[in-house]
Design an enzyme around this catalytic site. Structure first.
Site, mmCIF file in Angstrom:
data_model
loop_
_atom_site.group_PDB
_atom_site.id
_atom_site.type_symbol
_atom_site.label_atom_id
_atom_site.label_comp_id
_atom_site.label_asym_id
_atom_site.label_seq_id
_atom_site.Cartn_x
_atom_site.Cartn_y
_atom_site.Cartn_z
ATOM 1 N N PHE A 110 37.714 17.195 41.767
ATOM 2 C CA PHE A 110 37.108 15.965 41.228
ATOM 3 C C PHE A 110 36.028 15.391 42.123
ATOM 4 C CE2 PHE A 110 38.197 12.030 43.447
ATOM 5 C CZ PHE A 110 39.139 12.443 44.379
ATOM 6 N N LYS A 111 36.010 15.790 43.380
ATOM 7 C CA LYS A 111 35.028 15.231 44.311
ATOM 8 C C LYS A 111 33.590 15.561 43.899
ATOM 9 C CE LYS A 111 38.191 14.210 47.838
ATOM 10 N NZ LYS A 111 39.382 14.981 47.591
ATOM 11 N N ASP A 112 33.422 16.604 43.060
ATOM 12 C CA ASP A 112 32.089 16.939 42.561
ATOM 13 C C ASP A 112 31.448 15.774 41.798
ATOM 14 O OD1 ASP A 112 31.864 19.605 43.436
ATOM 15 O OD2 ASP A 112 33.095 20.316 41.767
#
Ligand SMILES: *Cc1c(COP(=O)(O)O)cnc(C)c1O
Length: 498
Positions: A110-112
């Site tokens: 999810f850090k993208d």
């Protein structure tokens, strides 16, 4: 420029969004937070439906004095063609609850979502300086931030990125993703120790007077891609609105009905974004802080005592193997009276003694908004197994923590309304552990487990992880944690000759 943010430790220290993005941390060591929510209210009933349109509405509330067309262009650059989901993210039913899949970006975590935008924010921030400097971005990672930052920043002009990860504390696939990273302006270095060691080493660089003088002389600024940077948090608010909007359109939620969110939590960034969505008017019920065996936050939200005098446990959800959840400071600042000195005191006590205890009245306020629970590795594995048997969906070990804790709380009757569980990584980033959870003891290496998992379940391997095994290793540096300042100084010497 409007000063819309203040430090968690003093309301006298104020700044605008762009300076905060550039500097990362406030000059008193605090973190930047929105001063108020009055001009940041959004009505989810009248929001448009698409991810980019919702993102535009949410981000406009924060990106001081950015013209709407530029913001639109940032969003297209960050998300178009880089995410393999229906609309950047995806929502899937899970029994009577929902999984919000946030891992369809270039590195499968999810850090993208935030790290695709942060480089554009940093560029914009630099362009607003009278004397644009080069930026050196230092980032500590528990596994996923590192690769997402490496992808987001590679070959961007005006900045260099150094990523520090704890040696032997990230999954083999996470490590391979980082070590094979391309791009002329990026570096990766292992630090002997755990994530907290890597994170505090990076923080030391920001506070080192000699390094700071050298940087100034070479006209280089330091910044951070960690979630202490407000530019990392703000893009994460978007998917809370998106998920609610989607369930409204599907008729699952009634107008104004509360929606709960269960969030696998490490540094408290992702769940804080949910708290921000709530402050902006989203009808959020409980925000569920789901922890692994490093359950310091479960203890905190139960007793009000934050105590990191314990050993960090290595778990199957390494991106949550964290004892010092930096963004909790932000929550404390929002929920305390401004300038009563309590936040500075707590942070000082944490530094000096390794623990602090909040006032009962503050704890009561937090407990009205947050629920909590923890999940051990075998419980996460059991959850992965069960969910696959029941729904044919495959959870990664982090997401499994979120699902397990939700089920625990439902059994205790602590959660009623529907709940969205944030699915934070692709199961393929942790192939062996997931394979073992589904099919029993696994003798395969990480790469064969990945192929087997796909062959046996029919779930395609994300593009981001295909061919990874064959890519050549480009980064081999490894240092002691005390050597970090010298390491960065050497890099600065190289930078100035470029
Ligand atoms: C970073 C990460 C988390 C924890 O998010 P925080 O914002 O640090 O609380 C959970 N799951 C995965 C897969 C992550 O990469």
């Amino acid at each position: 420029m409007k000063k819309s943010l203040r430090s968690t430790r003093s309301s006298q220290i104020q700044t605008d969004f762009w300076s905060a993005v550039q500097n990362g941390i406030a000059e008193d060591g605090g973190l930047y937070i929105p001063k108020d929510w009055q001009n940041k209210q959004l009505n989810v009933e009248t929001l448009p439906d698409s991810y980019l349109q919702i993102a535009h509405a949410v981000l406009s509330c924060f990106t001081d004095e950015l013209d709407p067309q530029t913001l639109t262009s940032f969003l297209h650059q960050a998300y178009d063609g880089r995410f393999e989901a229906e609309d950047v993210v995806a929502l899937k039913p899970l029994g009577s609850d929902y999984l919000l899949e946030l891992y369809h970006g270039p590195t499968a975590a999810f850090k993208d979502i935030a790290l695709s935008l942060l480089p554009l924010f940093l560029n914009e921030a630099a362009a607003r300086q009278e004397n644009p400097a080069q930026t050196l971005i230092l980032t500590a990672t528990s596994g996923d931030t590192g690769k997402a930052a490496l992808e987001g920043f590679k070959d961007r002009s005006g900045c260099e990125l150094l990523v520090f990860y704890p040696d032997q504390r990230v999954s083999e696939i996470q490590q391979r993703q980082m070590l094979t990273s391309e791009g002329k302006n990026v570096g990766v270095c292992a630090v002997r120790g755990d994530f907290d060691d890597a994170q505090s080493a990076v923080k030391r660089c920001f506070a080192d007077p000699q390094l700071s003088a050298e940087l100034q002389a070479h006209h280089i600024r330091l910044s951070s891609a960690n979630s202490i940077n407000i530019g990392r948090l703000v893009p994460q608010i978007v998917y809370y609105f998106w998920a609610y909007r989607k369930l409204r359109r599907q008729g699952v939620l009634k107008n104004g009905q509360h929606l709960n969110f269960s969030v696998p939590t490490g540094n408290f960034g992702d769940i804080l974004a949910g708290y921000y969505a709530k402050q902006m008017g989203l009808p959020v019920g409980k925000l569920i802080v789901a922890s692994n065996a490093n359950n310091i936050l479960t203890e905190f939200f139960t007793t009000g005592r934050y105590d990191c005098q314990r050993k960090l446990v290595k778990t199957t959800s390494p991106s949550m193997d964290i004892l010092i959840s930096s963004n909790l400071e932000r929550l404390l600042a929002h929920e305390s009276a401004p300038d009563d000195g309590s936040v500075s005191l707590y942070m000082e006590q944490l530094k000096q003694n390794g623990w602090y205890q909040i006032e009962p009245s503050l704890l009561a306020k937090l407990q009205r908004q947050f629920a909590c629970g923890d999940c051990l590795d075998d419980q996460a594995a059991e959850t992965i197994h069960q969910v696959y048997a029941q729904t044919a969906q495959i959870l990664d070990p982090h997401t499994a923590v979120g699902v397990h804790v939700l089920r625990q709380l439902r059994q205790k009757g602590e959660v009623q309304d529907p709940c969205v569980i944030l699915a934070t990584a692709s199961c393929y980033k942790f192939s062996r552990d997931v394979h073992e959870a589904l099919f029993g003891h696994c003798d395969l290496d990480e790469w064969s487990a990945m192929e087997q998992l796909s062959a046996r379940t029919g779930l395609p391997i994300p593009t981001a992880l295909q061919g990874l095994r064959e890519k050549s290793i480009r980064h081999t540096d490894k240092i002691e944690k005390d050597a970090i300042v010298d390491y960065v100084r050497q890099k600065v010497q190289v930078m100035k000759h470029d």
